[in-house]
Write a protein that holds these residues in place. Structure first.
Motif, PDB file in Angstrom:
ATOM      1  N   LEU A 209       0.808  -1.219   0.000  1.00  0.00           N
ATOM      2  CA  LEU A 209       0.000   0.000   0.000  1.00  0.00           C
ATOM      3  C   LEU A 209       0.846   1.276   0.000  1.00  0.00           C
ATOM      4  CD1 LEU A 209      -2.773  -1.018   2.551  1.00  0.00           C
ATOM      5  CD2 LEU A 209      -3.004  -0.801   0.083  1.00  0.00           C
TER       6      LEU A 209
ATOM      7  N   ILE B  96       2.774   2.376   2.582  1.00  0.00           N
ATOM      8  CA  ILE B  96       2.850   3.043   3.891  1.00  0.00           C
ATOM      9  C   ILE B  96       3.853   2.304   4.769  1.00  0.00           C
ATOM     10  CG2 ILE B  96       0.516   3.969   3.830  1.00  0.00           C
ATOM     11  CD1 ILE B  96      -0.408   1.675   5.546  1.00  0.00           C
ATOM     12  N   SER B  97       4.275   2.970   5.819  1.00  0.00           N
ATOM     13  CA  SER B  97       5.288   2.372   6.691  1.00  0.00           C
ATOM     14  C   SER B  97       4.610   1.499   7.749  1.00  0.00           C
ATOM     15  CB  SER B  97       6.084   3.492   7.362  1.00  0.00           C
ATOM     16  OG  SER B  97       6.800   2.989   8.451  1.00  0.00           O
TER      17      SER B  97
ATOM     18  N   GLU C  87       5.431   2.682  11.278  1.00  0.00           N
ATOM     19  CA  GLU C  87       4.643   3.868  11.651  1.00  0.00           C
ATOM     20  C   GLU C  87       3.198   3.482  11.967  1.00  0.00           C
ATOM     21  OE1 GLU C  87       5.838   7.093   9.000  1.00  0.00           O
ATOM     22  OE2 GLU C  87       4.019   8.133   9.670  1.00  0.00           O
ATOM     23  N   LEU C  88       2.714   2.502  11.242  1.00  0.00           N
ATOM     24  CA  LEU C  88       1.345   2.030  11.487  1.00  0.00           C
ATOM     25  C   LEU C  88       1.221   1.442  12.878  1.00  0.00           C
ATOM     26  CD1 LEU C  88      -1.396   1.576  10.080  1.00  0.00           C
ATOM     27  CD2 LEU C  88      -0.567  -0.673   9.401  1.00  0.00           C
TER      28      LEU C  88
ATOM     29  N   THR D 223       1.540   4.226  15.468  1.00  0.00           N
ATOM     30  CA  THR D 223       0.319   5.040  15.592  1.00  0.00           C
ATOM     31  C   THR D 223      -0.770   4.258  16.315  1.00  0.00           C
ATOM     32  OG1 THR D 223       0.888   6.125  13.509  1.00  0.00           O
ATOM     33  CG2 THR D 223      -1.345   6.424  14.310  1.00  0.00           C
TER      34      THR D 223
ATOM     35  N   GLN E 296       0.004   4.372  19.866  1.00  0.00           N
ATOM     36  CA  GLN E 296      -0.308   5.690  20.409  1.00  0.00           C
ATOM     37  C   GLN E 296      -1.809   5.845  20.639  1.00  0.00           C
ATOM     38  OE1 GLN E 296       1.248   8.740  17.865  1.00  0.00           O
ATOM     39  NE2 GLN E 296       1.476  10.198  19.514  1.00  0.00           N
ATOM     40  N   MET E 297      -2.597   5.319  19.717  1.00  0.00           N
ATOM     41  CA  MET E 297      -4.058   5.408  19.867  1.00  0.00           C
ATOM     42  C   MET E 297      -4.503   4.614  21.086  1.00  0.00           C
ATOM     43  SD  MET E 297      -5.901   5.358  16.186  1.00  0.00           S
ATOM     44  CE  MET E 297      -7.444   5.900  16.865  1.00  0.00           C
TER      45      MET E 297
ATOM     46  N   SER F 198      -3.636   6.435  24.246  1.00  0.00           N
ATOM     47  CA  SER F 198      -4.411   7.640  24.529  1.00  0.00           C
ATOM     48  C   SER F 198      -5.832   7.325  24.988  1.00  0.00           C
ATOM     49  CB  SER F 198      -4.442   8.549  23.289  1.00  0.00           C
ATOM     50  OG  SER F 198      -4.838   7.830  22.166  1.00  0.00           O
ATOM     51  N   LEU F 199      -6.165   6.038  25.053  1.00  0.00           N
ATOM     52  CA  LEU F 199      -7.489   5.668  25.552  1.00  0.00           C
ATOM     53  C   LEU F 199      -7.599   5.834  27.066  1.00  0.00           C
ATOM     54  CD1 LEU F 199      -8.416   2.472  23.522  1.00  0.00           C
ATOM     55  CD2 LEU F 199      -9.606   4.660  23.499  1.00  0.00           C
ATOM     56  N   ARG F 200      -6.455   5.984  27.715  1.00  0.00           N
ATOM     57  CA  ARG F 200      -6.499   6.124  29.171  1.00  0.00           C
ATOM     58  C   ARG F 200      -7.284   7.367  29.563  1.00  0.00           C
ATOM     59  NH1 ARG F 200      -1.139   5.814  32.269  1.00  0.00           N
ATOM     60  NH2 ARG F 200      -2.497   5.174  33.940  1.00  0.00           N
ATOM     61  N   ARG F 201      -8.020   7.246  30.639  1.00  0.00           N
ATOM     62  CA  ARG F 201      -8.842   8.347  31.186  1.00  0.00           C
ATOM     63  C   ARG F 201     -10.016   8.699  30.277  1.00  0.00           C
ATOM     64  NH1 ARG F 201      -3.640  10.145  32.319  1.00  0.00           N
ATOM     65  NH2 ARG F 201      -3.074   9.812  34.479  1.00  0.00           N
ATOM     66  N   THR F 202     -10.399   7.773  29.407  1.00  0.00           N
ATOM     67  CA  THR F 202     -11.628   7.974  28.647  1.00  0.00           C
ATOM     68  C   THR F 202     -12.802   7.623  29.547  1.00  0.00           C
ATOM     69  OG1 THR F 202     -10.532   7.413  26.586  1.00  0.00           O
ATOM     70  CG2 THR F 202     -12.921   7.249  26.603  1.00  0.00           C
TER      71      THR F 202
ATOM     72  N   ARG G   1     -16.010  11.810  27.829  1.00  0.00           N
ATOM     73  CA  ARG G   1     -14.744  12.539  27.966  1.00  0.00           C
ATOM     74  C   ARG G   1     -13.690  11.775  27.178  1.00  0.00           C
ATOM     75  NH1 ARG G   1     -12.137  12.739  33.764  1.00  0.00           N
ATOM     76  NH2 ARG G   1     -11.446  10.675  33.113  1.00  0.00           N
TER      77      ARG G   1
ATOM     78  N   PRO H 299      -9.777  11.836  25.692  1.00  0.00           N
ATOM     79  CA  PRO H 299      -8.478  12.514  25.764  1.00  0.00           C
ATOM     80  C   PRO H 299      -8.096  13.114  24.420  1.00  0.00           C
ATOM     81  CG  PRO H 299      -8.360  10.315  26.700  1.00  0.00           C
ATOM     82  CD  PRO H 299      -9.669  10.418  26.010  1.00  0.00           C
TER      83      PRO H 299
ATOM     84  N   LEU I 208      -6.067  11.136  21.904  1.00  0.00           N
ATOM     85  CA  LEU I 208      -6.739  10.189  21.005  1.00  0.00           C
ATOM     86  C   LEU I 208      -7.051  10.858  19.673  1.00  0.00           C
ATOM     87  CD1 LEU I 208      -7.895   7.319  20.878  1.00  0.00           C
ATOM     88  CD2 LEU I 208     -10.066   8.240  21.664  1.00  0.00           C
TER      89      LEU I 208
ATOM     90  N   SER J  77      -3.850  11.140  17.738  1.00  0.00           N
ATOM     91  CA  SER J  77      -3.468   9.851  17.146  1.00  0.00           C
ATOM     92  C   SER J  77      -4.363   9.526  15.953  1.00  0.00           C
ATOM     93  CB  SER J  77      -3.591   8.736  18.182  1.00  0.00           C
ATOM     94  OG  SER J  77      -2.914   9.084  19.347  1.00  0.00           O
TER      95      SER J  77
ATOM     96  N   LEU K   7      -1.885   8.126   7.512  1.00  0.00           N
ATOM     97  CA  LEU K   7      -1.299   6.890   6.990  1.00  0.00           C
ATOM     98  C   LEU K   7      -2.164   6.220   5.933  1.00  0.00           C
ATOM     99  CD1 LEU K   7       0.054   5.272  10.290  1.00  0.00           C
ATOM    100  CD2 LEU K   7       1.369   6.353   8.486  1.00  0.00           C
TER     101      LEU K   7
END
Lengths: 95, 140
Positions: free
Chosen positions: A58, A60-61, A64-65, A68, A71-72, A75-79, B69, B71, B74, B77, B84
């Motif tokens: 495709l 893409i790296s 990196e996928l 990312t 990272q996603m 970042s779900l923490r504290r949702t 809520r 973050p 998110l 990201s 990508l």
């Protein structure tokens, strides 16, 4: 850091015909997400070559996928998601 | 501030002060302005996007409160993930959105654009009120 767990709290009320609260019930579940990640880790490792191949195809790296996606996940923490109606309250917290 | 600097330069031009004295005065003015500048760097960092929905009892549906809520990380990201998406797929997505009336260009969504948006979000509150529902979107 990826989320370690999630808590799900459900509370509901029994309401009488005139609307008063007659009963109050609740339960709370703790979901150990770290176990889920542990179980998924081998799957991710096994799928890595396939993902790398598809990424090359495709254009893409793959690294990196994965970065990312990590990272996603982190970042779900504290949702917090909370839905409340007159009869029931559901609260989901990720931490 | 500009007036003070001009005054110093006029005094130098008039010969009332020499170059060294002018330099010291200008440095003092700049130092004073740095300390008296508003502490804009102390603006709070936006950490979460909050969405609240409140329907009242007069609604035909069951009155419901929703509180979400998310973050900000998110969202960042998500934007990175959008970056990508392969070019061919992006074109398909853009075309599909255009057919639904949304002139959207995925290639224009970049992390730095989101950072700018997030910075401005700290002062933004979106309130949507109708007869039975209140929706509020804000950053905290």
């Amino acid at each position: 850091m990826i989320p370690w767990g999630a808590s799900i709290r459900v509370q509901w009320w029994d309401r009488g015909k005139i609307g008063g609260v007659q009963g109050n019930h609740r339960f709370w579940i703790w979901v150990p997400l770290f176990l889920v990640w542990l179980m998924l880790a081998p799957v991710v490792v096994v799928l890595f070559p396939l993902v790398a191949l598809v990424s090359v195809f495709l254009g893409i790296s793959g690294v990196e996928l994965y970065a990312t996606a990590w990272q996603m996940l982190s970042s779900l923490r504290r949702t917090l998601v909370e839905v409340e109606s007159p009869e029931v309250l559901v609260r989901v917290k990720v931490w | 501030m500009g007036d003070d600097r001009r005054q110093v330069l006029e005094m130098l031009a008039a010969g009332k002060i020499n170059a060294d004295e002018a330099e010291r005065l200008l440095a003092a003015l700049e130092g004073g302005s740095a300390t008296s500048a508003p502490a804009s760097g102390g603006a709070r960092k936006v950490k979460y996007l909050r969405v609240t929905v409140d329907t009242d009892q007069n609604s035909s549906k069951t009155p419901t409160k929703v509180n979400i809520r998310v973050p900000m990380q998110l969202l960042r990201s998500g934007v990175k993930l959008a970056g990508l998406i392969p070019v061919q797929a992006r074109e398909h997505v853009d075309e599909a959105m255009r057919q639904h009336g949304m002139a959207f260009d995925l290639t224009q969504i970049k992390p730095e654009n989101l950072e700018e948006l997030v910075e401005q979000l700290q002062d933004v509150t979106i309130d949507v009120d109708d007869d039975h529902t209140k929706v509020r979107v804000f950053a905290e």
